[in-house]
Design a protein around this motif. Structure first.
Motif, PDB file in Angstrom:
ATOM      1  N   SER A  47      -7.671   3.228  -4.142  1.00  0.00           N
ATOM      2  CA  SER A  47      -8.025   4.364  -3.290  1.00  0.00           C
ATOM      3  C   SER A  47      -7.891   5.712  -3.986  1.00  0.00           C
ATOM      4  O   SER A  47      -8.821   6.531  -3.937  1.00  0.00           O
ATOM      5  CB  SER A  47      -7.195   4.327  -2.004  1.00  0.00           C
ATOM      6  OG  SER A  47      -7.500   3.181  -1.246  1.00  0.00           O
ATOM      7  N   PRO A  48      -6.759   6.030  -4.653  1.00  0.00           N
ATOM      8  CA  PRO A  48      -6.694   7.320  -5.345  1.00  0.00           C
ATOM      9  C   PRO A  48      -7.725   7.444  -6.461  1.00  0.00           C
ATOM     10  O   PRO A  48      -8.308   8.515  -6.660  1.00  0.00           O
ATOM     11  CB  PRO A  48      -5.268   7.349  -5.899  1.00  0.00           C
ATOM     12  CG  PRO A  48      -4.499   6.378  -5.064  1.00  0.00           C
ATOM     13  CD  PRO A  48      -5.475   5.302  -4.724  1.00  0.00           C
TER      14      PRO A  48
ATOM     15  N   SER B 172      -4.726  12.948  -4.077  1.00  0.00           N
ATOM     16  CA  SER B 172      -5.250  11.980  -3.125  1.00  0.00           C
ATOM     17  C   SER B 172      -4.201  10.948  -2.754  1.00  0.00           C
ATOM     18  O   SER B 172      -4.104  10.522  -1.593  1.00  0.00           O
ATOM     19  CB  SER B 172      -6.476  11.290  -3.724  1.00  0.00           C
ATOM     20  OG  SER B 172      -6.858  10.178  -2.957  1.00  0.00           O
ATOM     21  N   ALA B 173      -3.385  10.524  -3.732  1.00  0.00           N
ATOM     22  CA  ALA B 173      -2.353   9.527  -3.453  1.00  0.00           C
ATOM     23  C   ALA B 173      -1.318  10.071  -2.472  1.00  0.00           C
ATOM     24  O   ALA B 173      -0.877   9.358  -1.564  1.00  0.00           O
ATOM     25  CB  ALA B 173      -1.677   9.098  -4.756  1.00  0.00           C
ATOM     26  N   TYR B 174      -0.905  11.329  -2.635  1.00  0.00           N
ATOM     27  CA  TYR B 174       0.027  11.925  -1.681  1.00  0.00           C
ATOM     28  C   TYR B 174      -0.615  12.036  -0.300  1.00  0.00           C
ATOM     29  O   TYR B 174       0.049  11.848   0.727  1.00  0.00           O
ATOM     30  CB  TYR B 174       0.482  13.300  -2.170  1.00  0.00           C
ATOM     31  CG  TYR B 174       1.581  13.233  -3.203  1.00  0.00           C
ATOM     32  CD1 TYR B 174       2.885  12.928  -2.833  1.00  0.00           C
ATOM     33  CD2 TYR B 174       1.320  13.458  -4.554  1.00  0.00           C
ATOM     34  CE1 TYR B 174       3.902  12.855  -3.773  1.00  0.00           C
ATOM     35  CE2 TYR B 174       2.320  13.380  -5.499  1.00  0.00           C
ATOM     36  CZ  TYR B 174       3.618  13.077  -5.109  1.00  0.00           C
ATOM     37  OH  TYR B 174       4.628  12.991  -6.045  1.00  0.00           O
ATOM     38  N   ASP B 175      -1.908  12.348  -0.264  1.00  0.00           N
ATOM     39  CA  ASP B 175      -2.625  12.412   1.006  1.00  0.00           C
ATOM     40  C   ASP B 175      -2.627  11.045   1.692  1.00  0.00           C
ATOM     41  O   ASP B 175      -2.293  10.922   2.881  1.00  0.00           O
ATOM     42  CB  ASP B 175      -4.052  12.899   0.728  1.00  0.00           C
ATOM     43  CG  ASP B 175      -4.925  12.932   1.968  1.00  0.00           C
ATOM     44  OD1 ASP B 175      -4.379  13.030   3.087  1.00  0.00           O
ATOM     45  OD2 ASP B 175      -6.160  12.877   1.817  1.00  0.00           O
ATOM     46  N   TRP B 176      -2.998   9.997   0.959  1.00  0.00           N
ATOM     47  CA  TRP B 176      -3.008   8.649   1.513  1.00  0.00           C
ATOM     48  C   TRP B 176      -1.610   8.222   1.945  1.00  0.00           C
ATOM     49  O   TRP B 176      -1.431   7.617   3.010  1.00  0.00           O
ATOM     50  CB  TRP B 176      -3.536   7.661   0.462  1.00  0.00           C
ATOM     51  CG  TRP B 176      -5.009   7.488   0.461  1.00  0.00           C
ATOM     52  CD1 TRP B 176      -5.940   8.316  -0.112  1.00  0.00           C
ATOM     53  CD2 TRP B 176      -5.744   6.421   1.053  1.00  0.00           C
ATOM     54  NE1 TRP B 176      -7.184   7.819   0.076  1.00  0.00           N
ATOM     55  CE2 TRP B 176      -7.097   6.658   0.799  1.00  0.00           C
ATOM     56  CE3 TRP B 176      -5.374   5.297   1.765  1.00  0.00           C
ATOM     57  CZ2 TRP B 176      -8.101   5.802   1.234  1.00  0.00           C
ATOM     58  CZ3 TRP B 176      -6.372   4.433   2.196  1.00  0.00           C
ATOM     59  CH2 TRP B 176      -7.710   4.696   1.935  1.00  0.00           C
ATOM     60  N   PHE B 177      -0.621   8.529   1.109  1.00  0.00           N
ATOM     61  CA  PHE B 177       0.753   8.133   1.432  1.00  0.00           C
ATOM     62  C   PHE B 177       1.189   8.764   2.751  1.00  0.00           C
ATOM     63  O   PHE B 177       1.775   8.091   3.613  1.00  0.00           O
ATOM     64  CB  PHE B 177       1.685   8.562   0.303  1.00  0.00           C
ATOM     65  CG  PHE B 177       3.121   8.176   0.537  1.00  0.00           C
ATOM     66  CD1 PHE B 177       3.567   6.899   0.260  1.00  0.00           C
ATOM     67  CD2 PHE B 177       4.030   9.103   1.037  1.00  0.00           C
ATOM     68  CE1 PHE B 177       4.894   6.537   0.475  1.00  0.00           C
ATOM     69  CE2 PHE B 177       5.348   8.758   1.261  1.00  0.00           C
ATOM     70  CZ  PHE B 177       5.790   7.477   0.979  1.00  0.00           C
TER      71      PHE B 177
ATOM     72  N   LEU C 224       0.832  -1.196   0.000  1.00  0.00           N
ATOM     73  CA  LEU C 224       0.000   0.000   0.000  1.00  0.00           C
ATOM     74  C   LEU C 224       0.867   1.246   0.000  1.00  0.00           C
ATOM     75  O   LEU C 224       0.631   2.193  -0.761  1.00  0.00           O
ATOM     76  CB  LEU C 224      -0.918  -0.022   1.235  1.00  0.00           C
ATOM     77  CG  LEU C 224      -1.946   1.100   1.364  1.00  0.00           C
ATOM     78  CD1 LEU C 224      -2.941   1.060   0.225  1.00  0.00           C
ATOM     79  CD2 LEU C 224      -2.685   0.980   2.704  1.00  0.00           C
ATOM     80  N   VAL C 225       1.903   1.257   0.839  1.00  0.00           N
ATOM     81  CA  VAL C 225       2.816   2.390   0.887  1.00  0.00           C
ATOM     82  C   VAL C 225       3.631   2.497  -0.404  1.00  0.00           C
ATOM     83  O   VAL C 225       3.818   3.582  -0.958  1.00  0.00           O
ATOM     84  CB  VAL C 225       3.756   2.264   2.111  1.00  0.00           C
ATOM     85  CG1 VAL C 225       4.826   3.351   2.085  1.00  0.00           C
ATOM     86  CG2 VAL C 225       2.955   2.349   3.410  1.00  0.00           C
TER      87      VAL C 225
ATOM     88  N   GLY D 209      -1.947   6.691  -7.884  1.00  0.00           N
ATOM     89  CA  GLY D 209      -2.530   8.004  -8.137  1.00  0.00           C
ATOM     90  C   GLY D 209      -2.239   8.491  -9.539  1.00  0.00           C
ATOM     91  O   GLY D 209      -3.109   9.055 -10.219  1.00  0.00           O
ATOM     92  N   ALA D 210      -0.993   8.296 -10.004  1.00  0.00           N
ATOM     93  CA  ALA D 210      -0.631   8.719 -11.357  1.00  0.00           C
ATOM     94  C   ALA D 210      -1.411   7.920 -12.403  1.00  0.00           C
ATOM     95  O   ALA D 210      -1.901   8.476 -13.394  1.00  0.00           O
ATOM     96  CB  ALA D 210       0.870   8.556 -11.561  1.00  0.00           C
TER      97      ALA D 210
END
Length: 455
Positions: A130-131, A353-358, A67-68, A75-76
């Motif tokens: 998720s993203p 969103s991906a940076y937020d989740w990360f 996930l990480v 996201g990309a």
């Protein structure tokens, strides 16, 4: 034809709950219901094969690591390909991995490496899903009712999660973990089928650009150029980590030594879940004007559970604390989604969103790994007070960011144009204060599933 008094008119969905939004909400409800039970089933599947707490932790870590690793790439990809296809593909991977996990458990004694591998595949699917899901949900809602739409969406997810945990625990006891995992696989299949019917014709096609690395750099520029955004992501990278350590490591130990065992701790967690549902209900009605300021103030109570465990307080008081924390954290969650919906261009939603989740999950494995050594070095009570203090400190720090205090809810905006960056000016931007990090004239786009646990 119906009139306002016609009972059939009350059955109509509201105008802001369009087709895409309704499909996304229904699919999220189904997967949340299945996944919460599957988390319990996976742990008991490991235990029933003779595994200990360390083995359970290894299986959990096997899900978190991919996930990480793959969130930013996910996201990309989600901003490059049609998001609903990414979501369906991720659901298919989750379905197949859970079905294989269930088959192994039902067939006999699965090996630890097999369970870790299949769980890792599930985490990989989640990293891509998720993203894409956040971007898709944000693009399914527009206008001043976005906050209410996000609150209803989160209420459905939180309610399903609460019910899924209770139902999953009961099913594990009655029919065993294998069948619960099989039910989760079926839930992913059904949710993926619903998401296949999503309409993406309203999302402008992206122009030709660079590769994945160029997309990631562009997403990072969106994040780093907004102090309110990277400030809150950094805040929750620390807050989520210490809260995870308190809940996953110290909470069960305090429950064993002072509260009467796992039953009271499970009850307290249930009250937290009920609080998140209640908070979502509140946010269907309340629209704070300074949405990030109001939301961030509501993060301070996140320190209360760690403090309550440090004392430790009686079970009834702990349940009340957990309920209050769930309510206030949900106020932040809806406010955060509304801010992203309002400020981020549609073609960059999934990357942001991906940076937020990360940021939300990257430090969690480290914090849980260090929880034991911290307890040995400082004592459990001091470690819990430290967790509470860190939540307060990082939340107070983010309130020092002017854009967090000043960003206000816009009342009427128009959609951003094609992904070449052109945009129409808002027809009305009433009630919004000018801030250095919130660019004037940015259009309202659309809203998201939230980061793990906290938002």
């Amino acid at each position: 034809m119906t009139t306002a008094a016609d009972p059939r008119s009350r059955l109509r969905r509201p105008l802001w709950a369009g087709r895409n939004y309704s499909l996304l909400t229904a699919a999220a409800f189904i997967t949340s219901l299945g996944s919460q039970g599957a988390l319990i089933a996976a742990a008991f599947a490991v235990i029933e094969t003779g595994g200990d707490g360390g083995d359970v932790g290894l299986v959990a870590a096997a899900r978190t690591l991919p996930l990480v690793l793959f969130l930013l790439i996910g996201g990309a990809v989600a901003d490059r390909l049609p998001r609903h296809r990414v979501m369906v593909a991720a659901n298919a991977l989750n379905c197949l991995s859970q079905a294989a996990f269930a088959a192994l458990v039902l067939a006999g004694e699965p090996r630890l490496w097999q369970m870790m591998l299949l769980t890792a595949l599930g985490g990989t699917g989640q990293a891509f899903f998720s993203p894409a899901a956040e971007g898709m949900l944000m693009s399914s809602v527009e206008g001043e009712q976005a906050g209410r739409a996000f609150a209803v969406f989160r209420m459905a997810m939180q309610g399903a999660g609460l019910g899924g945990a209770a139902l999953g625990g009961a099913m594990v006891a009655v029919v065993g973990p294998g069948w619960v995992l099989a039910a989760d696989a079926a839930a992913f299949a059904l949710a993926g089928a619903l998401r296949a019917f999503l309409d993406v014709s309203h999302i402008p096609a992206r122009g030709r650009g660079g590769g994945v690395l160029a997309d990631l750099r562009e997403g990072w520029r969106e994040v780093s150029g907004r102090p309110w955004l990277w400030g809150i992501v950094l805040q929750f990278s620390i807050a989520n980590a210490v809260v995870a350590a308190a809940d996953a490591v110290y909470g069960p130990l305090v429950a064993r030594d002072h509260l009467g065992g796992p039953g009271p701790w499970g009850l307290a967690l249930g009250f937290f879940g009920a609080g998140t549902v209640a908070g979502a209900v509140v946010m269907t009605r309340w629209k704070p004007r300074r949405l990030l300021f109001a939301g961030t103030l509501c993060v301070f109570p996140l320190a209360l559970p760690s403090a309550a465990l440090a004392v430790p307080v009686p079970v009834g008081v702990l349940c009340a604390v957990m309920f209050l924390t769930g309510v206030t954290l949900e106020v932040f969650g809806v406010s955060w989604m509304t801010a992203l919906h309002q400020e981020i261009p549609e073609d960059k939603l999934s990357r942001v969103s991906a940076y937020d989740w990360f940021g939300s999950v990257a430090m969690v494995p480290l914090a849980t790994a260090l929880a034991g050594p911290a307890e040995s070095a400082f004592g459990r009570t001091a470690a819990l007070w430290g967790c509470a203090a860190l939540v307060v400190l990082v939340t107070a720090a983010v309130l020092c960011v002017p854009e967090v205090r000043g960003l206000t809810r816009r009342t009427r905006v128009t959609r951003r144009g094609p992904a070449d960056g052109a945009a129409d000016e808002p027809e009305e931007d009433a009630g919004r204060e000018d801030t250095a990090g919130a660019e004037a004239g940015r259009e309202d786009m659309a809203g998201a599933e939230t980061g793990p646990g906290r938002r």
